[in-house]
Design an enzyme around this catalytic site. Sequence first.
Site, PDB file in Angstrom:
ATOM      1  N   SER A 120     -14.717  -3.233  -8.034  1.00 59.23           N
ATOM      2  CA  SER A 120     -14.035  -2.119  -7.390  1.00 59.23           C
ATOM      3  C   SER A 120     -14.935  -1.477  -6.331  1.00 59.23           C
ATOM      4  O   SER A 120     -15.439  -2.175  -5.453  1.00 59.23           O
ATOM      5  CB  SER A 120     -13.580  -1.116  -8.458  1.00 59.23           C
ATOM      6  OG  SER A 120     -12.658  -0.189  -7.939  1.00 59.23           O
ATOM      7  N   ASP A 260      -4.045  -7.003  -9.338  1.00 58.98           N
ATOM      8  CA  ASP A 260      -5.062  -6.029  -8.942  1.00 58.98           C
ATOM      9  C   ASP A 260      -4.718  -5.455  -7.578  1.00 58.98           C
ATOM     10  O   ASP A 260      -4.295  -6.184  -6.673  1.00 58.98           O
ATOM     11  CB  ASP A 260      -6.434  -6.698  -8.901  1.00 58.98           C
ATOM     12  CG  ASP A 260      -7.515  -5.768  -8.373  1.00 58.98           C
ATOM     13  OD1 ASP A 260      -7.420  -4.548  -8.627  1.00 58.98           O
ATOM     14  OD2 ASP A 260      -8.440  -6.259  -7.697  1.00 58.98           O
ATOM     15  N   HIS A 290      -6.103  -4.072 -12.169  1.00 59.12           N
ATOM     16  CA  HIS A 290      -7.432  -3.536 -11.878  1.00 59.12           C
ATOM     17  C   HIS A 290      -8.162  -3.096 -13.143  1.00 59.12           C
ATOM     18  O   HIS A 290      -9.391  -3.156 -13.197  1.00 59.12           O
ATOM     19  CB  HIS A 290      -7.317  -2.352 -10.914  1.00 59.12           C
ATOM     20  CG  HIS A 290      -8.593  -2.016 -10.213  1.00 59.12           C
ATOM     21  ND1 HIS A 290      -9.127  -2.808  -9.222  1.00 59.12           N
ATOM     22  CD2 HIS A 290      -9.451  -0.974 -10.348  1.00 59.12           C
ATOM     23  CE1 HIS A 290     -10.257  -2.276  -8.786  1.00 59.12           C
ATOM     24  NE2 HIS A 290     -10.476  -1.164  -9.448  1.00 59.12           N
TER      25      HIS A 290
END
Length: 574
Positions: A120, A260, A290
């Site tokens: 991320s 995601d 995610h």
Amino acid sequence: MSPSVSRVLVEKNIPIPLRDGVVTYADIFRPADGDPVPGIITRTPYDKEVFAAAALPIMPSALKLAERGYAVAVQDVRGRFASEGEFNPFVNEADDGYDSVEWLAAQPWCDGGVAIYGPSYVGATTLLAARAKPPSLKCAIPIITADDYYDGWTYQGGALQLGFATFWGLGLAAALALGRDRGLDPAHLAAAGQALLEPHETARTRPLAAMPGLSQPALAPWWPDWIGHDSRDEYWEALRHSDDYSRYEIPMYHVGGWFDIFGIGTVRNFRGMSAASPTAHHLLMGPWSHAYYDRYLGERDFGPTAAAAMSGAVLDYNRFLDRHLKGVETDLPAVRYFLMGANEWRKADQWPPAEAETVSWYLHSGGNANSARGDGALSTTVPASDEIPDRYFYDPLRPVPSEGGPTLHSAIGLPGPRDQSRIEARDDVLCYTSEPLDSSVVVAGPVKVVLWTVTDAPDTDFTAKLVDVQPDGTPVSVCDGIIRARFRDSLREPAPIPEGEPARYEIDLASTAIAFGPGHRIRIEVSSSNFPRFDANPNTGGPLATETEIWPALQYVLHDEDHPSALELCVLPG
């Protein structure tokens, strides 16, 4: 195989100075005895006290990496938690990453070779450090992260990723406020707290410049930049990876998920860097969102091997690191991906697989494709010259709600493959559906919708969603995308819509891998909103940050011989 280490030394709050005098702090996990070992660093804004233990199931653990003979630094980035300075997302990460990598390489217990990894935003710090080319950096593992902090992070197709940008921003602001005493106005703190408690009310804020909790400069100084720079201008270009992939000269192992929010960027990074660099790049794509890495996601059970813990991801990381930091010969495929529907892992030499062929599925109707009850059809037959266009009325005060897909924050809805029945009951959602399939259609690669439309608005959005209709009629989402009309030709230079004339749009639905089984039907949904995942376009063409007016729009979707609207799929033979 790396030897196991019998004792690991943990050193807390070790200072890492940066070039401008700011001091950041890291926790170090390294073998307690023996010769110098390779270094690995991960740089987080989310608190090193939490991050070292693998905050996500797809992450390697700092302790386990140390047990395998690596010296691991888990660092709070500038301005976050233990570290000094002011945090401004993305802006300082390249230089700070360079300095941190070289600091680690220079330590007496490090042999001079360093890797960097993270998911991320920590994937952003990974890639931005790699772009700066610190000489000691040998390889990187960017996980569930983007290629572009305009298109694919803050925006997509020119539309603001409202749910993510708002609630990720509020989370950053809350951590900033709680992390240390900054003398912040209690009223501003209360506004941020209330915004988090009432997410759907918060998402409806207009103008966006007045967003509670984010419009206060002391809490979120980056928010005016994010919404003020609503095209890919110099602000975003300075942070973009995909404008020049030749800058990335080290091997990388890219990891992403079909659901995601940054999956679209993960695949772009792999494809772009593989084409531009002679070094080895690898791609792992699983049936994950995610934050969810179990076998179950949304309405689906993808089987026991779908879970990240059973996917072999950590074993691949170990092989990758051993090869590039220790010189151990290991065998890794270029691409390993999970084929949904068949629920199995497959390998390929590239993405999409070399044997995949692009097949166009054309939109058809008698002019009444509104909702799943309409007459919209999808087939490989090219449309006739006299097909009647479909039309619907888009009202920004009544946007189509987000349902599944690559969402991140549960406040705006759960991610993954979800039942679209309530979405497809609306008259402002057009549905085009194939006949039941006689045999499997196996899709592996990027998904795109080409749409010809006419609108009466100065600006508007068009959305598309790929749906797997089960034999019992349940419509389950696969992937989706959006395009803001004024950005149809360029994300950098918006252009007005030709009034009353057909315009062509390409909507990127990211990549997927799914087997549509016999008896299933392939469906594409077309509409103009997906809220609050994206902001509801007010249709005025006014500035994103300050617009308060809202206009409805009458939308026409054309699908005739001269305007062949189509779904484009990468289909594997057989």
